[in-house]
Design an enzyme around this catalytic site. Structure first.
Site, PDB file in Angstrom:
ATOM      1  N   LYS A  84      39.021  42.426  39.422  1.00 19.95           N
ATOM      2  CA  LYS A  84      38.838  41.614  38.225  1.00 19.95           C
ATOM      3  C   LYS A  84      37.519  41.977  37.528  1.00 19.95           C
ATOM      4  CE  LYS A  84      41.615  37.795  40.076  1.00 19.95           C
ATOM      5  NZ  LYS A  84      41.696  36.312  40.264  1.00 19.95           N
ATOM      6  N   HIS A 116      42.652  40.459  42.795  1.00 15.11           N
ATOM      7  CA  HIS A 116      44.029  39.957  42.851  1.00 15.11           C
ATOM      8  C   HIS A 116      44.824  40.819  43.825  1.00 15.11           C
ATOM      9  CE1 HIS A 116      48.084  38.724  41.637  1.00 15.11           C
ATOM     10  NE2 HIS A 116      48.383  40.011  41.724  1.00 15.11           N
ATOM     11  N   TYR A 142      50.651  36.815  35.036  1.00 19.61           N
ATOM     12  CA  TYR A 142      50.426  35.457  35.531  1.00 19.61           C
ATOM     13  C   TYR A 142      51.529  34.506  35.063  1.00 19.61           C
ATOM     14  CZ  TYR A 142      45.743  36.633  37.316  1.00 19.61           C
ATOM     15  OH  TYR A 142      44.696  37.156  38.025  1.00 19.61           O
ATOM     16  N   ASN A 153      36.746  35.171  41.571  1.00 18.70           N
ATOM     17  CA  ASN A 153      37.068  35.529  42.960  1.00 18.70           C
ATOM     18  C   ASN A 153      37.408  37.011  43.146  1.00 18.70           C
ATOM     19  OD1 ASN A 153      39.605  35.497  41.859  1.00 18.70           O
ATOM     20  ND2 ASN A 153      40.434  33.897  43.185  1.00 18.70           N
ATOM     21  N   GLU A 183      54.994  43.092  39.890  1.00 18.73           N
ATOM     22  CA  GLU A 183      53.663  43.294  39.306  1.00 18.73           C
ATOM     23  C   GLU A 183      53.330  44.777  39.154  1.00 18.73           C
ATOM     24  OE1 GLU A 183      51.071  41.172  41.941  1.00 18.73           O
ATOM     25  OE2 GLU A 183      51.801  39.199  41.308  1.00 18.73           O
TER      26      GLU A 183
END
Ligand code: IDP
Ligand code: MG
Length: 151
Positions: free
Chosen positions: A10, A116, A50, A113, A127
């Site tokens: 991320k 992913h 998402y 965080n 994905e």
């Protein structure tokens, strides 16, 4: 027998200069990199990726953060790759993530965080198709794998 997972580093991972260390942790676990690209997410990609979270209250913040700066999209392969990536990442909320995991060692906030990983082999397939075309993922052998292979 081998399985693949999507991994996204991320924006916070790149901004904090942690991309290499996070990739190393995945490689240390024995995962093989079969696809990798630096990119910036757009809204259609965020909504597709998402999809299960689009209606949630945190989607606005999540998507704007994910689109804000470059990310690295990776495909990793290995025995039980999906579960191995999830265990190596640690819990979604870094405050609950075990020490020794990426989130447990390097992160503190659920909104930052770092990484992913797909949550099931079915999600991984869905994905991976968002981020990689068929020809982008390379199939290659290594001399010795960290798992037992058929001879
Ligand atoms: P995961 O990334 O561990 O699979 P998910 O539940 O799929 O976790 O959520 C996707 C991402 O959305 C999380 O990694 C986190 O960045 C963000 N997120 C999830 N729940 C919350 C929340 O309650 N508040 C803020 N952000 C959240
Ligand atoms: Mg998830």
């Amino acid at each position: 027998m081998s399985e693949r997972s999507l991994v996204l580093l991320k924006p916070d991972a790149l901004q904090r200069g942690l991309a290499g260390r996070i990739i190393s942790r995945l490689e240390d676990r024995g995962l093989k990199i079969v696809g990798m690209k630096l990119m910036q997410m757009d809204m259609p990609t965020a909504q597709r990726h998402y999809a299960e979270h689009v209606e949630k209250p945190f989607f606005a913040g999540l998507s704007s953060f994910m689109m804000s700066r470059p990310i690295v999209a990776m495909a990793v392969e290995g025995k039980s790759a999906v579960e191995v990536v999830r265990k190596t990442m640690g819990a979604t909320n870094p405050q609950n993530a075990e020490p020794g995991t990426i989130r447990g060692d390097l992160a503190v906030d659920i909104g930052r965080n770092l990484i992913h990983g797909s949550d099931s082999p079915e999600s991984a397939e869905r994905e991976l198709a968002i981020f990689f075309a068929d020809g982008d993922l390379l199939d290659y052998d290594r001399e010795i794998e960290p798992w037992v292979t058929e001879s």
